[in-house]
Write a protein that holds these residues in place. Structure first.
Motif, PDB file in Angstrom:
ATOM      1  N   GLY A 297      44.290  34.506  42.452  1.00 21.64           N
ATOM      2  CA  GLY A 297      43.933  35.843  41.972  1.00 21.64           C
ATOM      3  C   GLY A 297      44.211  36.874  43.050  1.00 21.64           C
ATOM      4  N   ALA A 298      44.508  38.064  42.620  1.00 23.23           N
ATOM      5  CA  ALA A 298      44.754  39.137  43.587  1.00 23.23           C
ATOM      6  C   ALA A 298      44.367  40.472  42.971  1.00 23.23           C
ATOM      7  N   ARG A 299      43.805  41.312  43.780  1.00 21.22           N
ATOM      8  CA  ARG A 299      43.512  42.686  43.358  1.00 21.22           C
ATOM      9  C   ARG A 299      44.582  43.573  43.976  1.00 21.22           C
ATOM     10  N   VAL A 300      45.167  44.428  43.141  1.00 15.92           N
ATOM     11  CA  VAL A 300      46.233  45.303  43.616  1.00 15.92           C
ATOM     12  C   VAL A 300      45.974  46.712  43.108  1.00 15.92           C
ATOM     13  N   PRO A 301      46.527  47.707  43.795  1.00 13.42           N
ATOM     14  CA  PRO A 301      46.408  49.082  43.297  1.00 13.42           C
ATOM     15  C   PRO A 301      47.053  49.199  41.911  1.00 13.42           C
ATOM     16  N   HIS A 302      46.572  50.139  41.137  1.00 18.34           N
ATOM     17  CA  HIS A 302      47.054  50.314  39.764  1.00 18.34           C
ATOM     18  C   HIS A 302      48.570  50.533  39.713  1.00 18.34           C
TER      19      HIS A 302
END
Length: 103
Positions: free
Chosen positions: A12-17
């Motif tokens: 999983g990864a969180r990235v800018p929109h």
């Protein structure tokens, strides 16, 4: 009849929109889901990194030089002969001093 399922792990990864939107657009253009696109892209890059770090590439001139050295190695110099003697002595000492498990 048995079915075999391959073990799978999750990443999983969180990235800018903005990054997410770019990934979505690229995935759509290639006909893949975002997840498929990410995995394919990351795998391709991972394989390139591994190859870059593990594979030695030689020019034809350097390849011929290396082959010549392997087929016709130079005579060992004094430092190499001393290192080989040191290695043989250390190997012999290790064989004589095996670890004793008893008291």
């Amino acid at each position: 009849m048995e079915t075999v399922t391959a073990k799978q792990d999750r990443i999983g990864a969180r990235v800018p929109h903005e990054v997410y939107e770019t990934l979505c657009r690229a995935a759509e253009l290639t006909g893949a889901t975002v997840n498929q696109f990410l995995v394919q892209s990351a795998l391709k890059e991972a394989q390139a990194v591994i190859e870059r770090e593990e594979v030695i590439r030689l020019s034809p001139r350097d390849w011929n030089w290396l082959l010549d050295l392997m087929e016709n190695p130079p005579q060992p110099n004094a430092k190499l002969q001393a290192a080989m003697k040191h290695y043989q002595d250390a190997k012999q000492n290790n064989a004589d001093n095996t670890f004793n498990w008893g008291p």
